[in-house]
Scaffold this motif. Structure first.
Motif, PDB file in Angstrom:
ATOM      1  N   ILE A  46       0.837  -1.198   0.000  1.00  0.00           N
ATOM      2  CA  ILE A  46       0.000   0.000   0.000  1.00  0.00           C
ATOM      3  C   ILE A  46       0.878   1.256   0.000  1.00  0.00           C
ATOM      4  CG2 ILE A  46      -1.586   1.355   1.447  1.00  0.00           C
ATOM      5  CD1 ILE A  46      -3.145  -0.917   0.840  1.00  0.00           C
ATOM      6  N   HIS A  47       1.960   1.198   0.778  1.00  0.00           N
ATOM      7  CA  HIS A  47       2.795   2.385   0.977  1.00  0.00           C
ATOM      8  C   HIS A  47       3.530   2.839  -0.290  1.00  0.00           C
ATOM      9  CE1 HIS A  47       5.669   5.163   2.659  1.00  0.00           C
ATOM     10  NE2 HIS A  47       6.673   4.346   2.402  1.00  0.00           N
ATOM     11  N   PRO A  48       4.341   1.972  -0.904  1.00  0.00           N
ATOM     12  CA  PRO A  48       5.016   2.437  -2.128  1.00  0.00           C
ATOM     13  C   PRO A  48       4.049   2.876  -3.224  1.00  0.00           C
ATOM     14  CG  PRO A  48       5.457   0.094  -1.712  1.00  0.00           C
ATOM     15  CD  PRO A  48       4.812   0.639  -0.486  1.00  0.00           C
ATOM     16  N   LEU A  70       9.670   1.473  -5.871  1.00  0.00           N
ATOM     17  CA  LEU A  70      10.728   0.585  -5.372  1.00  0.00           C
ATOM     18  C   LEU A  70      11.506   1.170  -4.190  1.00  0.00           C
ATOM     19  CD1 LEU A  70      12.272  -0.559  -8.781  1.00  0.00           C
ATOM     20  CD2 LEU A  70      10.443  -1.638  -7.484  1.00  0.00           C
ATOM     21  N   HIS A  71      11.062   2.325  -3.672  1.00  0.00           N
ATOM     22  CA  HIS A  71      11.932   3.070  -2.755  1.00  0.00           C
ATOM     23  C   HIS A  71      12.297   2.311  -1.486  1.00  0.00           C
ATOM     24  CE1 HIS A  71       8.305   4.267  -0.475  1.00  0.00           C
ATOM     25  NE2 HIS A  71       9.135   4.459   0.525  1.00  0.00           N
ATOM     26  N   ASP A  72      11.526   1.309  -1.107  1.00  0.00           N
ATOM     27  CA  ASP A  72      11.836   0.588   0.128  1.00  0.00           C
ATOM     28  C   ASP A  72      12.414  -0.808  -0.106  1.00  0.00           C
ATOM     29  OD1 ASP A  72      11.375   2.355   2.202  1.00  0.00           O
ATOM     30  OD2 ASP A  72       9.206   2.031   2.142  1.00  0.00           O
ATOM     31  N   ALA A 137       7.663  12.583  -0.950  1.00  0.00           N
ATOM     32  CA  ALA A 137       6.421  11.827  -1.142  1.00  0.00           C
ATOM     33  C   ALA A 137       6.320  10.726  -0.095  1.00  0.00           C
ATOM     34  CB  ALA A 137       6.390  11.233  -2.549  1.00  0.00           C
ATOM     35  N   ASP A 138       7.445  10.072   0.174  1.00  0.00           N
ATOM     36  CA  ASP A 138       7.509   9.021   1.195  1.00  0.00           C
ATOM     37  C   ASP A 138       7.092   9.593   2.544  1.00  0.00           C
ATOM     38  OD1 ASP A 138       8.261   6.602   2.500  1.00  0.00           O
ATOM     39  OD2 ASP A 138      10.245   7.432   2.926  1.00  0.00           O
ATOM     40  N   ARG A 139       7.691  10.741   2.895  1.00  0.00           N
ATOM     41  CA  ARG A 139       7.372  11.360   4.175  1.00  0.00           C
ATOM     42  C   ARG A 139       5.897  11.769   4.241  1.00  0.00           C
ATOM     43  NH1 ARG A 139       9.512  13.124   9.095  1.00  0.00           N
ATOM     44  NH2 ARG A 139      10.952  11.472   8.586  1.00  0.00           N
TER      45      ARG A 139
END
Ligand code: MN
Length: 716
Positions: A46-48, A70-72, A137-139
């Motif tokens: 859900i997060h990415p 793919l950031h995580d 965006a992640d934050r």
């Protein structure tokens, strides 16, 4: 959320988007995070996806969106850099790695981690700004889902967000993200005031909407008359900006007049100015509130005309006028300057436009002290600007309230250091003169000038000028500060009860200096001497290395004391810094031996007595009478140590004791033994040793003798 939804959004703004590639990334990330869950209990994936969606909100390119998806994976899954590079290209892999690096560092104090994060952020930006956009965006998504965190975590994240991420979004001009980050932070930092404002906005909605509709009607009529096609909207201000205004002006919600801003979006720049004329014809402008950010864009590329007007009923409101193009920049910031050309997506004019970023990079190299750096960056991020001109017509932006000195230092350090006066718009002004937008500033310099005055630190407004002035004094006094700082650190180490050679090892100092983001140990010393870094920040780090070192038994390879600073005095094997020809006595009360932590006590007229650090006789002595002293590990000086051994009385016990002393190759000075009334046998043993290791080993062996109850050191 399905892939289709994501792609629909991308297609709307990027005709060159490659569906296949995006889809592969989506499926890949999904597979990677399979079986992982968020704090909310939802699948991690859900997060990415949410991060990728936010990136489409600000119209980012395919690589960035894939980076978001793919950031995580580098951190949380088995995937490595090469996997990503092979599947989605080197660019994407670098983006993901960049984001991963940003979160790797964890420091002990908040300030440290903040300045370190900022530093990393700036570095990442200089390599590829998209790393930071993904991070934002992640934050943002993490802030949206912050309710699942503990209260402590919530506050920590919210604070970091409002201090670093929101200002960063602002500087990058991504206002949509900035507002939301600020509002979300406020919700967790000041929940009561936040919900108070939310409710009041709700309560006054109808009234406000009526007002907005009325204004729009009037404006529409006027603009139609002038044949200016325009979109007109009334925009409620963000909760955080209302909150800030209430705090800054010390006003209640009811007293804040401009809860909403009117926005007029037109086709051309000419129409912007025409529309401004129309607004001023309808309502009275408040003097000093008209701002032309079209002629002079903000450093984050923001362009608009701003004016605040008052209507016949006394209602005050702000009007912003801009073209569609400018509007895009206002909402998406530098993201709006992405050019979608065939095959490649590159930022247009990025380098020339974001001068502040380059400046930041300069400072990051100039400022050896991370605390100064964070201060500078924070200020540069948040203050309002004035725009002034050099006599040649170059525009220079400075924080509001700046003086000619700020201007001079912005031009060049040398101009600042030699500044003796200034002209504003052709007239001589005092150096305290506050500059206004539009001023032409000329700096008068003299080669006879001996440099800035200390008072200037109180006059200047910009951190960069402050820093450069401080640097001038610092440089002048740097060598002095190095000596002073080193001395302060040594004193502190001694006070902690360590010897120099025990604690101030070359490579430990290097490590600590690097950890604290200094370029060299000398810089660290200088910062201590200068006062911007405290020894209490340094000691724990050294102690940590010290403890690690001795834990891992590397201690066997002992390093030599720094002979050049320590002078051997007397024959007691004691070193005292910088003192010659002084009588040194080993204290009788506590009888320290080499290896014991020791301290020197300056006796009146009788030299120095060396005590154990924990000796009760020196515990309450004033600091001015204590002096650090160190053992000289030459292995030649001998000391007498007295031990008391308690044992069961048995035949041959005493003989066993002397045997042990012989086995340990120690000189026996004296032995006294007697039988106590309770039938225990007590031996008082005095031996000659050269270091504490010998005594430790001896005591160990004595304890191993059959019948021994206790062994301890006693006063000699
Ligand atoms: Mn994440």
């Amino acid at each position: 959320m399905a892939f289709k939804e994501l792609y629909e959004k991308v297609k709307q703004y990027n005709p060159h988007s490659e569906e296949e590639r995006l889809k592969n990334a989506y499926e890949f990330a999904k597979k990677c995070h399979e079986g992982q869950f968020r704090n909310s209990g939802e699948p991690y994936f859900i997060h990415p996806v949410a991060v990728a969606m936010i990136l489409t909100d600000i119209h980012m390119d395919d690589d960035t969106i894939i980076g978001g998806l793919l950031h995580d994976v580098l951190e949380d899954t088995e995937v490595i850099f090469d996997d990503i590079a092979m599947l989605f290209g080197e660019d994407v892999a670098q983006l993901v790695e960049g984001v991963t690096k940003l979160k790797k560092i964890k420091y002990k104090t908040k300030q440290e981690s903040q300045s370190e994060n900022l530093r990393k952020m700036v570095l990442a930006m200089s390599q590829d700004i998209r790393v930071v956009i993904i991070k934002l965006a992640d934050r943002l998504h993490n802030m949206r889902t912050l309710e699942y965190m503990t209260r402590t975590k919530q506050i920590e994240k919210a604070q970091e967000t409002i201090q670093i991420y929101a200002p960063l979004a602002h500087r990058l001009g991504i206002s949509t993200i900035k507002w939301e980050l600020e509002d979300l932070s406020l919700r967790y930092l000041e929940p009561q005031e936040y919900y108070d404002i939310v409710n009041k906005i709700k309560d006054t909605r109808t009234q406000r909407e009526d007002f907005i509709q009325r204004i729009i009607r009037v404006l529409r009529k006027e603009l139609d008359k002038m044949h200016i096609p325009a979109d007109i909207v009334g925009r409620p201000k963000s909760i955080c900006s209302i909150y800030k205004k209430m705090k800054k002006q010390n006003k209640s919600f009811e007293e804040i007049y401009d809860l909403s801003a009117m926005r007029i979006i037109v086709n051309t720049t000419a129409d912007c100015y025409a529309a401004l004329g129309a607004v001023h014809a309808l309502w009275k402008p408040i003097p000093g509130r008209v701002k032309d950010y079209i002629a002079m864009p903000k450093p984050n590329l923001y362009q608009s005309l701003h004016t605040t007007v008052i209507d016949r009923r006394g209602e005050v409101f702000e009007v912003q006028i801009r073209t569609h193009e400018m509007h895009k920049t206002a909402e998406y910031g530098i993201a709006a300057h992405w050019k979608y050309k065939e095959g490649d997506s590159k930022m247009s004019n990025f380098d020339e436009k974001l001068t502040w970023l380059r400046q930041l990079m300069d400072w990051q190299q100039e400022l050896s002290d991370p605390r100064e750096f964070i201060e500078t960056v924070k200020e540069e991020f948040t203050t309002d600007e004035v725009f002034v001109f050099s006599p040649k017509g170059d525009v220079i932006d400075l924080p509001e309230g700046s003086t000619p000195i700020d201007f001079a230092y912005r031009v060049h350090s040398a101009v600042g250091n030699h500044c003796v006066g200034a002209k504003v718009d052709g007239r001589i002004v005092p150096l305290t003169h506050k500059l206004h937008t539009g001023n032409i500033v000329e700096i008068l310099t003299s080669s006879n000038s001996t440099g800035p005055s200390k008072d200037w630190l109180n006059i200047v407004k910009s951190s960069s000028a402050k820093t450069k002035i401080r640097q001038f004094f610092k440089k002048e006094r740097k060598s002095q500060n190095i000596v002073l700082g080193k001395d302060m650190l040594e004193k502190a180490v001694a006070k902690e009860g360590y010897g120099f050679n025990e604690m101030l090892k070359e490579d430990w100092l290097d490590e600590v200096a690097e950890k604290m983001s200094f370029n060299s140990v000398e810089d660290l010393y200088a910062a201590i001497g200068y006062g911007s870094t405290k020894v209490t920040q340094v000691i724990p780090k050294l102690r940590e290395l010290h403890d690690d070192y001795y834990k891992t038994d590397k201690a066997v390879e002992k390093t030599a004391p720094r002979q050049q600073e320590l002078r051997r005095t007397s024959e007691n094997g004691i070193l005292i810094k910088g003192v010659d020809n002084i009588q040194i006595k080993i204290a009788n009360c506590c009888n320290p031996v080499p290896g014991d932590d020791i301290i020197g006590y300056i006796t009146r007229g009788r030299g120095i007595t060396v005590h154990r650090h924990d000796c009760s006789n020196v515990r309450n002595v004033g600091e001015e009478r204590l002096i650090p002293v160190y053992w000289d590990d030459d292995g030649k000086t001998t000391y007498n140590v007295r031990l008391r051994i308690v044992a069961f009385d048995r035949v041959g016990y005493l003989a066993n004791v002397t045997e042990v002393v012989q086995e340990e190759e120690l000189n026996l000075i004296s032995v006294n033994a007697k039988r106590e009334k309770d039938k225990s046998f007590v031996v008082i043993l005095t031996v000659e040793i050269t270091n504490t290791e010998q005594i430790r080993s001896l005591m160990e062996e004595l304890k191993n003798i059959k019948g021994t109850l206790d062994v301890y050191r006693v006063k000699a």
